[in-house]
Design a protein around this motif. Structure first.
Motif, PDB file in Angstrom:
ATOM      1  N   ILE A  59       0.818  -1.126  -0.234  1.00 27.47           N
ATOM      2  CA  ILE A  59       0.102  -0.085  -0.119  1.00 27.47           C
ATOM      3  C   ILE A  59       1.097   1.258   0.085  1.00 27.47           C
ATOM      4  N   VAL A  60       1.959   1.182   0.850  1.00 32.37           N
ATOM      5  CA  VAL A  60       2.868   2.483   0.552  1.00 32.37           C
ATOM      6  C   VAL A  60       3.348   2.793  -0.682  1.00 32.37           C
ATOM      7  N   GLU A  61       4.000   1.579  -1.046  1.00 29.26           N
ATOM      8  CA  GLU A  61       4.511   1.743  -2.841  1.00 29.26           C
ATOM      9  C   GLU A  61       3.167   2.196  -3.558  1.00 29.26           C
ATOM     10  N   MET A  62       2.077   1.636  -3.411  1.00 24.70           N
ATOM     11  CA  MET A  62       1.139   1.858  -4.129  1.00 24.70           C
ATOM     12  C   MET A  62       0.523   3.821  -4.104  1.00 24.70           C
ATOM     13  N   ARG A 113     -17.596 -10.319   9.629  1.00 26.18           N
ATOM     14  CA  ARG A 113     -18.517  -8.945   9.537  1.00 26.18           C
ATOM     15  C   ARG A 113     -17.901  -7.820  10.124  1.00 26.18           C
ATOM     16  N   ASN A 114     -17.639  -8.253  11.183  1.00 29.92           N
ATOM     17  CA  ASN A 114     -16.995  -6.813  12.162  1.00 29.92           C
ATOM     18  C   ASN A 114     -15.686  -6.549  11.452  1.00 29.92           C
ATOM     19  N   SER A 115     -14.892  -7.352  11.136  1.00 33.30           N
ATOM     20  CA  SER A 115     -13.653  -6.918  10.443  1.00 33.30           C
ATOM     21  C   SER A 115     -13.777  -6.243   9.089  1.00 33.30           C
ATOM     22  N   ALA A 116     -14.726  -6.753   8.296  1.00 31.52           N
ATOM     23  CA  ALA A 116     -14.959  -5.888   7.181  1.00 31.52           C
ATOM     24  C   ALA A 116     -15.604  -4.452   7.540  1.00 31.52           C
ATOM     25  N   GLN A 117     -16.453  -4.228   8.551  1.00 28.07           N
ATOM     26  CA  GLN A 117     -16.835  -3.026   8.769  1.00 28.07           C
ATOM     27  C   GLN A 117     -15.497  -2.166   9.229  1.00 28.07           C
ATOM     28  N   LEU A 118     -14.843  -2.580   9.923  1.00 31.18           N
ATOM     29  CA  LEU A 118     -13.642  -1.782  10.406  1.00 31.18           C
ATOM     30  C   LEU A 118     -12.652  -1.658   9.155  1.00 31.18           C
ATOM     31  N   LEU A 119     -12.484  -2.482   8.116  1.00 35.15           N
ATOM     32  CA  LEU A 119     -11.691  -2.388   7.024  1.00 35.15           C
ATOM     33  C   LEU A 119     -12.223  -1.262   6.142  1.00 35.15           C
ATOM     34  N   ASP A 120     -13.568  -1.216   5.975  1.00 34.42           N
ATOM     35  CA  ASP A 120     -14.069  -0.032   5.247  1.00 34.42           C
ATOM     36  C   ASP A 120     -13.948   1.167   5.722  1.00 34.42           C
ATOM     37  N   LYS A 121     -13.858   1.295   7.193  1.00 33.95           N
ATOM     38  CA  LYS A 121     -13.698   2.515   7.904  1.00 33.95           C
ATOM     39  C   LYS A 121     -12.354   3.035   7.754  1.00 33.95           C
ATOM     40  N   LEU A 122     -11.283   2.085   8.095  1.00 34.60           N
ATOM     41  CA  LEU A 122     -10.103   2.554   7.799  1.00 34.60           C
ATOM     42  C   LEU A 122      -9.430   2.611   6.386  1.00 34.60           C
ATOM     43  N   ALA A 123     -10.024   2.111   5.464  1.00 36.58           N
ATOM     44  CA  ALA A 123      -9.761   2.350   3.883  1.00 36.58           C
ATOM     45  C   ALA A 123     -10.304   3.567   3.703  1.00 36.58           C
ATOM     46  N   ASN A 124     -11.305   4.192   4.258  1.00 36.27           N
ATOM     47  CA  ASN A 124     -11.784   5.558   3.847  1.00 36.27           C
ATOM     48  C   ASN A 124     -10.899   6.498   4.582  1.00 36.27           C
ATOM     49  N   GLU A 125     -10.608   6.278   5.650  1.00 31.48           N
ATOM     50  CA  GLU A 125      -9.747   7.296   6.299  1.00 31.48           C
ATOM     51  C   GLU A 125      -8.349   7.450   5.805  1.00 31.48           C
ATOM     52  N   LEU A 126      -7.771   6.254   5.090  1.00 29.24           N
ATOM     53  CA  LEU A 126      -6.540   6.134   4.323  1.00 29.24           C
ATOM     54  C   LEU A 126      -6.468   6.642   2.955  1.00 29.24           C
ATOM     55  N   GLY A 127      -7.681   6.811   2.180  1.00 32.71           N
ATOM     56  CA  GLY A 127      -7.940   7.247   0.935  1.00 32.71           C
ATOM     57  C   GLY A 127      -7.890   5.889   0.007  1.00 32.71           C
ATOM     58  N   LEU A 128      -8.237   4.845   0.681  1.00 38.60           N
ATOM     59  CA  LEU A 128      -7.912   3.597  -0.144  1.00 38.60           C
ATOM     60  C   LEU A 128      -9.107   3.161  -0.994  1.00 38.60           C
ATOM     61  N   PRO A 130     -12.813   3.970  -3.681  1.00 36.17           N
ATOM     62  CA  PRO A 130     -13.054   5.091  -4.822  1.00 36.17           C
ATOM     63  C   PRO A 130     -13.536   6.333  -4.257  1.00 36.17           C
ATOM     64  N   GLY A 131     -14.606   6.107  -3.304  1.00 36.48           N
ATOM     65  CA  GLY A 131     -15.285   7.301  -2.886  1.00 36.48           C
ATOM     66  C   GLY A 131     -14.394   8.242  -2.242  1.00 36.48           C
ATOM     67  N   SER A 132     -13.479   7.633  -1.238  1.00 31.73           N
ATOM     68  CA  SER A 132     -12.657   8.500  -0.360  1.00 31.73           C
ATOM     69  C   SER A 132     -11.756   9.399  -1.333  1.00 31.73           C
ATOM     70  N   ARG A 133     -11.074   8.618  -2.645  1.00 27.53           N
ATOM     71  CA  ARG A 133     -10.221   9.319  -3.341  1.00 27.53           C
ATOM     72  C   ARG A 133     -11.061  10.314  -4.041  1.00 27.53           C
ATOM     73  N   ALA A 134     -12.252  10.176  -4.617  1.00 27.54           N
ATOM     74  CA  ALA A 134     -12.902  11.015  -5.302  1.00 27.54           C
ATOM     75  C   ALA A 134     -13.262  12.222  -4.327  1.00 27.54           C
ATOM     76  N   SER A 135     -13.498  12.319  -3.089  1.00 29.18           N
ATOM     77  CA  SER A 135     -13.702  13.293  -2.340  1.00 29.18           C
ATOM     78  C   SER A 135     -12.304  14.190  -2.073  1.00 29.18           C
ATOM     79  N   LEU A 136     -11.172  13.497  -2.123  1.00 23.84           N
ATOM     80  CA  LEU A 136     -10.035  14.038  -2.036  1.00 23.84           C
ATOM     81  C   LEU A 136      -9.847  14.877  -3.372  1.00 23.84           C
ATOM     82  N   ALA A 137      -9.951  14.131  -4.490  1.00 24.14           N
ATOM     83  CA  ALA A 137      -9.833  14.994  -5.736  1.00 24.14           C
ATOM     84  C   ALA A 137     -10.604  16.083  -5.853  1.00 24.14           C
TER      85      ALA A 137
END
Length: 153
Positions: A59-62, A113-128, A130-137
Motif C-alpha cells: 500500500i505504501v508503494e501504491m 463481518r466486524n472486520s469488514a466494517q472496520l476495514l471499510d472505515k480504515l480504508a476510507n480514512e486512508l484514501g483507499l 474510490p469514494g474517498s479518493r473522489a472526495s480528495l480529488a
C-alpha cells in the motif's frame, strides 16, 4: 453537529463561502504547513504479521505518487493491514468449518463481518476507496496552484 474544518486552499476553491479574511487564510495556511508531517518512516511496525507487513509495504508503494500517507498514518495503516489479515483468517476458518457449527451459526462469520466494517472505515480514512479518493480529488489543488505568492488574493 459542527462541520469538519477545511483547509485554507479548500476555502479558496469553494469561493471562500464563509468570507474568511485574507489574514485568517494566511494564518491557516501557515499553520497547516507547520502541521505537515514527514514521510520518511513509512515502514511496517515490528508487531505486524508477515502477511500484514507485506500488505503495508504494498500500500505504501501504491500510494507513493499521492504523497497522502505520512509517518502519522503508520499505525492506522498497520491496523488496516492487521485487520485485513484477520479477515482472511476468519474467511479460511469459515470455509474449513462451514457456516454452521454444532447446530449454530459459525462465530467466525460475525468476526468476519466486524472486520469488514472496520476495514471499510480504515480504508476510507486512508484514501483507499474510490469514494474517498473522489472526495480528495474534489478539493485537490492544481499542480501550479501553490506556486503563486498571491494565492489568497
Amino acid at each position: 453537529m459542527p462541520q469538519t474544518a477545511k483547509s485554507s486552499l479548500i476555502h479558496l476553491m469553494e469561493g471562500n463561502p464563509n468570507n474568511i479574511t485574507k489574514k485568517e487564510l494566511h494564518k491557516r495556511k501557515k499553520n497547516e504547513d507547520k502541521l505537515t508531517l514527514p514521510r520518511d518512516k513509512l515502514i511496517p511496525p515490528s508487531w505486524l504479521t508477515k502477511t500484514g507487513a507485506k500488505e503495508f509495504s504494498r500500500i505504501v508503494e501504491m500510494m507513493e505518487p499521492t504523497q497522502l500517507l505520512t509517518n502519522g498514518d503508520v499505525n492506522t495503516l498497520a491496523l488496516y493491514c492487521d485487520t485485513l489479515a484477520d479477515y482472511h483468517s476468519f474467511d479460511r476458518k469459515i470455509k474449513q468449518k462451514g457456516y454452521m457449527m454444532k447446530g449454530r451459526v459459525n462465530p467466525f462469520i460475525r468476526e468476519k463481518r466486524n472486520s469488514a466494517q472496520l476495514l471499510d472505515k480504515l480504508a476510507n480514512e486512508l484514501g483507499l476507496t474510490p469514494g474517498s479518493r473522489a472526495s480528495l480529488a474534489i478539493n485537490m489543488p492544481d499542480d501550479n496552484e501553490g506556486d503563486d505568492d498571491d494565492e489568497f488574493d
